[in-house]
Design an enzyme around this catalytic site. Structure first.
Site, PDB file in Angstrom:
ATOM      1  N   ASN A 132     -36.525  -9.696  41.216  1.00  0.00           N
ATOM      2  CA  ASN A 132     -36.093 -10.779  40.516  1.00  0.00           C
ATOM      3  C   ASN A 132     -34.951 -10.720  39.545  1.00  0.00           C
ATOM      4  OD1 ASN A 132     -37.603  -9.124  38.528  1.00  0.00           O
ATOM      5  ND2 ASN A 132     -38.467 -11.065  37.774  1.00  0.00           N
ATOM      6  N   TYR A 133     -34.677  -9.510  38.654  1.00  0.00           N
ATOM      7  CA  TYR A 133     -33.680  -9.295  38.081  1.00  0.00           C
ATOM      8  C   TYR A 133     -33.144  -7.741  38.631  1.00  0.00           C
ATOM      9  CZ  TYR A 133     -33.565 -13.421  35.319  1.00  0.00           C
ATOM     10  OH  TYR A 133     -33.737 -14.710  34.811  1.00  0.00           O
ATOM     11  N   PRO A 134     -32.560  -7.560  39.703  1.00  0.00           N
ATOM     12  CA  PRO A 134     -32.690  -6.243  40.151  1.00  0.00           C
ATOM     13  C   PRO A 134     -31.651  -5.439  39.290  1.00  0.00           C
ATOM     14  CG  PRO A 134     -31.438  -7.561  41.806  1.00  0.00           C
ATOM     15  CD  PRO A 134     -32.143  -8.419  40.828  1.00  0.00           C
ATOM     16  N   THR A 210     -49.539  -3.947  42.452  1.00  0.00           N
ATOM     17  CA  THR A 210     -48.854  -2.631  42.638  1.00  0.00           C
ATOM     18  C   THR A 210     -48.776  -1.482  41.524  1.00  0.00           C
ATOM     19  OG1 THR A 210     -47.427  -4.053  43.985  1.00  0.00           O
ATOM     20  CG2 THR A 210     -46.781  -1.665  43.805  1.00  0.00           C
ATOM     21  N   GLU A 228     -43.902  -1.483  34.326  1.00  0.00           N
ATOM     22  CA  GLU A 228     -43.590  -2.962  33.652  1.00  0.00           C
ATOM     23  C   GLU A 228     -43.889  -3.969  34.475  1.00  0.00           C
ATOM     24  OE1 GLU A 228     -40.108  -1.443  30.534  1.00  0.00           O
ATOM     25  OE2 GLU A 228     -39.624  -2.889  31.986  1.00  0.00           O
ATOM     26  N   LEU A 229     -45.005  -4.781  34.059  1.00  0.00           N
ATOM     27  CA  LEU A 229     -45.554  -5.866  35.121  1.00  0.00           C
ATOM     28  C   LEU A 229     -45.287  -7.189  34.607  1.00  0.00           C
ATOM     29  CD1 LEU A 229     -48.618  -3.152  35.149  1.00  0.00           C
ATOM     30  CD2 LEU A 229     -46.663  -3.232  36.483  1.00  0.00           C
ATOM     31  N   CYS A 262     -40.099 -12.274  34.712  1.00  0.00           N
ATOM     32  CA  CYS A 262     -41.337 -11.745  34.189  1.00  0.00           C
ATOM     33  C   CYS A 262     -41.656 -12.362  32.761  1.00  0.00           C
ATOM     34  CB  CYS A 262     -41.151 -10.131  34.040  1.00  0.00           C
ATOM     35  SG  CYS A 262     -39.826  -9.740  33.036  1.00  0.00           S
ATOM     36  N   TRP A 425     -38.834  -3.228  24.970  1.00  0.00           N
ATOM     37  CA  TRP A 425     -39.501  -4.377  26.040  1.00  0.00           C
ATOM     38  C   TRP A 425     -40.693  -3.469  26.500  1.00  0.00           C
ATOM     39  CZ3 TRP A 425     -38.981  -9.087  26.914  1.00  0.00           C
ATOM     40  CH2 TRP A 425     -39.286  -9.601  28.130  1.00  0.00           C
TER      41      TRP A 425
HETATM   42  P1  NAD Z   1     -44.010  -5.785  43.927  1.00  0.00           P
HETATM   43  O1  NAD Z   1     -45.132  -5.174  42.844  1.00  0.00           O
HETATM   44  O2  NAD Z   1     -44.354  -6.484  44.950  1.00  0.00           O
HETATM   45  O3  NAD Z   1     -42.840  -4.858  44.136  1.00  0.00           O
HETATM   46  C1  NAD Z   1     -42.295  -3.898  43.262  1.00  0.00           C
HETATM   47  C2  NAD Z   1     -41.788  -2.582  43.946  1.00  0.00           C
HETATM   48  O4  NAD Z   1     -42.922  -1.930  44.292  1.00  0.00           O
HETATM   49  C3  NAD Z   1     -40.703  -2.939  45.281  1.00  0.00           C
HETATM   50  O5  NAD Z   1     -39.702  -1.964  45.128  1.00  0.00           O
HETATM   51  C4  NAD Z   1     -41.979  -2.525  46.278  1.00  0.00           C
HETATM   52  O6  NAD Z   1     -41.166  -1.984  47.517  1.00  0.00           O
HETATM   53  C5  NAD Z   1     -42.662  -1.274  45.479  1.00  0.00           C
HETATM   54  N1  NAD Z   1     -44.195  -1.155  46.244  1.00  0.00           N
HETATM   55  C6  NAD Z   1     -44.880  -1.871  46.811  1.00  0.00           C
HETATM   56  N2  NAD Z   1     -46.149  -1.442  46.965  1.00  0.00           N
HETATM   57  C7  NAD Z   1     -46.036   0.061  46.547  1.00  0.00           C
HETATM   58  C8  NAD Z   1     -46.815   0.856  46.619  1.00  0.00           C
HETATM   59  N3  NAD Z   1     -48.118   0.889  47.059  1.00  0.00           N
HETATM   60  N4  NAD Z   1     -46.455   2.135  46.021  1.00  0.00           N
HETATM   61  C9  NAD Z   1     -45.139   2.186  45.381  1.00  0.00           C
HETATM   62  N5  NAD Z   1     -44.228   1.178  45.423  1.00  0.00           N
HETATM   63  C10 NAD Z   1     -44.601  -0.050  46.039  1.00  0.00           C
HETATM   64  O7  NAD Z   1     -43.315  -6.855  42.707  1.00  0.00           O
HETATM   65  P2  NAD Z   1     -41.998  -7.633  43.083  1.00  0.00           P
HETATM   66  O8  NAD Z   1     -42.483  -8.730  43.887  1.00  0.00           O
HETATM   67  O9  NAD Z   1     -40.850  -6.986  43.443  1.00  0.00           O
HETATM   68  O10 NAD Z   1     -41.773  -8.215  41.367  1.00  0.00           O
HETATM   69  C11 NAD Z   1     -42.324  -9.190  40.915  1.00  0.00           C
HETATM   70  C12 NAD Z   1     -43.324  -8.771  39.810  1.00  0.00           C
HETATM   71  O11 NAD Z   1     -42.582  -8.087  38.895  1.00  0.00           O
HETATM   72  C13 NAD Z   1     -43.813  -9.929  39.051  1.00  0.00           C
HETATM   73  O12 NAD Z   1     -45.175  -9.699  38.789  1.00  0.00           O
HETATM   74  C14 NAD Z   1     -43.022  -9.930  37.936  1.00  0.00           C
HETATM   75  O13 NAD Z   1     -43.462 -10.413  36.752  1.00  0.00           O
HETATM   76  C15 NAD Z   1     -42.882  -8.368  37.611  1.00  0.00           C
HETATM   77  N6  NAD Z   1     -41.626  -7.723  36.832  1.00  0.00           N
HETATM   78  C16 NAD Z   1     -42.015  -7.324  35.534  1.00  0.00           C
HETATM   79  C17 NAD Z   1     -40.938  -7.125  34.786  1.00  0.00           C
HETATM   80  C18 NAD Z   1     -41.200  -6.568  33.164  1.00  0.00           C
HETATM   81  O14 NAD Z   1     -40.120  -6.031  32.632  1.00  0.00           O
HETATM   82  N7  NAD Z   1     -42.305  -6.399  32.792  1.00  0.00           N
HETATM   83  C19 NAD Z   1     -39.556  -7.475  35.158  1.00  0.00           C
HETATM   84  C20 NAD Z   1     -39.511  -8.010  36.267  1.00  0.00           C
HETATM   85  C21 NAD Z   1     -40.237  -8.109  37.203  1.00  0.00           C
END
Ligand code: NAD
Length: 456
Positions: A132-134, A210, A228-229, A262, A425
């Site tokens: 989302n913010y790569p 995840t 960071e979730l 996020c 953060w």
């Molecule tokens: P996601 O959990 O689907 O995927 C994140 C990453 O994990 C991807 O690179 C994916 O390929 C990888 N992945 C998936 N399954 C895995 C596994 N079993 N083992 C290891 N890696 C695995 O999340 P997303 O859709 O990419 O991102 C959205 C989420 O991220 C939202 O919940 C958002 O709030 C959160 N987010 C949090 C922050 C923060 O700073 N707290 C920042 C950005 C996004």
């Protein structure tokens, strides 16, 4: 692996994904290279990051266009992300030497005793990133990790692969060796293969679901795991604000990046005495947003990056309607090519509804009326998450009183959806463990080594 433009559904590229054997090989390469990188003086490592920054400036527009084409982010917001990235890099360039300097903790000449701390790189780290913010979530990890002497296995999200490959190219051209910053390409299966390597730290940004799997996968290995979730971030609007200004600011916090941040505002509580006026101003603001081609300069609402998220949004809308919430605008998928959802606003919501409990991660929001500050604080804290929370009021003391009681990593007064490189953060509860950014977010890629020195 196909790269799909979420605004049109068109395949825009195909890339080779890494299978488990390829991931193992990449780990071995990074492990062999890391000690040489750690031995490079920090000034040289910082020079490479400064050159990386120059590469971003030189390619700014092309990078913004690639980002928009693969995640559906409006082009102006892609440019904003890149501009923000430059500020973060500047912070790391300015602060790294101080944060990583050897610390003289104690000296007692009578006992000939000297106690010091050095900050040693962890070794080889896995950087598993979100889409989302790569640029932000990636650089928060790989810049300080590289500067402090680690090798980085960087897995961009499968929804931001082209951006991830650009990042790797720009770092390599800047002088970071190819075996020190190693892109690992693929989806969740590739990410899982990466977490099975004997790395020295796992730094993950993504969903709670995840993150929980990664924590379980790493549990027996005793390595640092940072997560960071997601969030369900609340805003409380008090009765003493400029209603129009607060409504416009909070709407931006909820809908910027099409609600896919996020720290997007995900719940709004409004003091009952201004509720109706606030809602009217808020809905008028949301109706003014231009939705459409993300490459158009005037677009504010772009595409939904992951197609399955449309189902989550539909279910939250249906659930809210069924439980009696009032739909004021939007409410559905926009049919046609690509993934699109109308900007959606509900009132009359409560915490029995999924929309007020589960991360929406899209352009939908619920507004709930509250009788007083205590009720607002109780509702704001009624969540498993705890990433950010904010209050809008003209009263400084009232703001501090409220924010002191909030369980979240960051708190905001008269602002929201904001990240500063100078501040840590971090999240509470299901929003994660560990932190990035600030000087703590440089030291987090090192382990403090304790030196007990007694001269003869
Ligand atoms: P996601 O959990 O689907 O995927 C994140 C990453 O994990 C991807 O690179 C994916 O390929 C990888 N992945 C998936 N399954 C895995 C596994 N079993 N083992 C290891 N890696 C695995 O999340 P997303 O859709 O990419 O991102 C959205 C989420 O991220 C939202 O919940 C958002 O709030 C959160 N987010 C949090 C922050 C923060 O700073 N707290 C920042 C950005 C996004």
């Amino acid at each position: 692996m196909k790269v799909i433009n979420p605004a049109t559904g068109a395949v825009i590229a195909e890339v080779d994904a890494d299978d488990a054997a390829a991931v193992r090989n990449k780990y071995a390469v990074a492990r062999a290279a890391q000690p040489r990188w750690a031995a490079v003086p920090i000034r040289k490592r910082l020079e490479a990051i400064a050159k990386f920054r120059e590469n971003i400036v030189a390619r700014h527009e092309a990078l913004a266009r690639t980002l928009t084409s693969e995640v559906g982010k409006p082009i102006r917001q892609s440019r904003n992300e890149l501009n923000g990235l430059l500020g973060r890099i500047d912070f790391f360039l300015a602060e790294a030497v101080g944060a990583l300097r050897e610390e003289k903790i104690y000296a007692d000449p009578t006992q000939k005793l000297d106690e010091r701390i050095t900050h040693e790189p962890l070794g080889v780290i896995a950087n598993i990133s979100a889409w989302n913010y790569p640029y932000f979530v990636g650089s928060n990890v790989f810049v300080p990790a590289l500067v402090s002497g680690n090798a980085v296995l960087y897995k961009p999200s499968e929804f931001a692969t082209l951006t991830g490959l650009h990042i790797a190219d720009m770092l390599h051209e800047a002088g970071v060796p190819r075996d020190v910053f190693v892109p690992v390409i693929g989806d969740g299966a590739t990410g899982a293969a990466l977490t099975r390597q004997p790395v020295d730290g796992i730094f993950f940004t993504g969903s709670y679901a995840t993150g929980a799997k990664i924590a379980a996968a790493a549990a027996r290995r005793m390595v640092k795991v940072q997560l960071e979730l997601g969030g369900k971030d609340p805003i409380y609007v008090c009765d003493d604000v400029d209603v129009q200004a607060a409504a416009a600011a909070v709407a931006d916090g909820a809908f910027y990046n099409t609600g896919q941040s996020c720290c997007s505002v995900e719940r709004i509580y409004v003091h009952e005495s201004i509720h109706d006026a606030f809602v009217a101003a808020f809905v008028a603001e949301v109706k003014s947003y231009k939705i459409g081609d993300p490459m158009d300069e005037s677009t504010y609402i772009g595409a939904i990056t992951r197609r399955p998220q449309l189902d989550v949004l539909k279910q939250q809308v249906a659930d809210a309607k069924k439980k009696g919430a009032k739909l004021l605008t939007g409410g559905g998928v926009i049919r046609g090519k690509g993934n699109w959802f109308e900007p959606t606003v509900f009132t009359g919501v409560d915490h029995s509804m999924a929309m007020m409990r589960d991360e929406s991660f899209g352009p939908i929001i619920g507004i709930q009326s509250v009788a007083d500050d205590d009720a607002a604080v109780d509702l704001m804290n009624d969540t498993e998450y705890g990433l950010t929370a904010g209050v809008y009021t003209n009263d400084d003391k009232r703001a501090r009183r409220i924010l002191k009681r909030i369980h979240s990593g960051s708190v905001y007064w008269n602002c929201c959806d904001r990240v500063s490189p100078r501040l840590p953060w971090s999240g509470v509860g299901h929003s994660g463990i560990g932190l990035t950014l600030s000087t703590y977010g440089i030291q987090t890629f090192t382990r403090p080594k304790a030196w007990h020195l007694r001269s003869a």
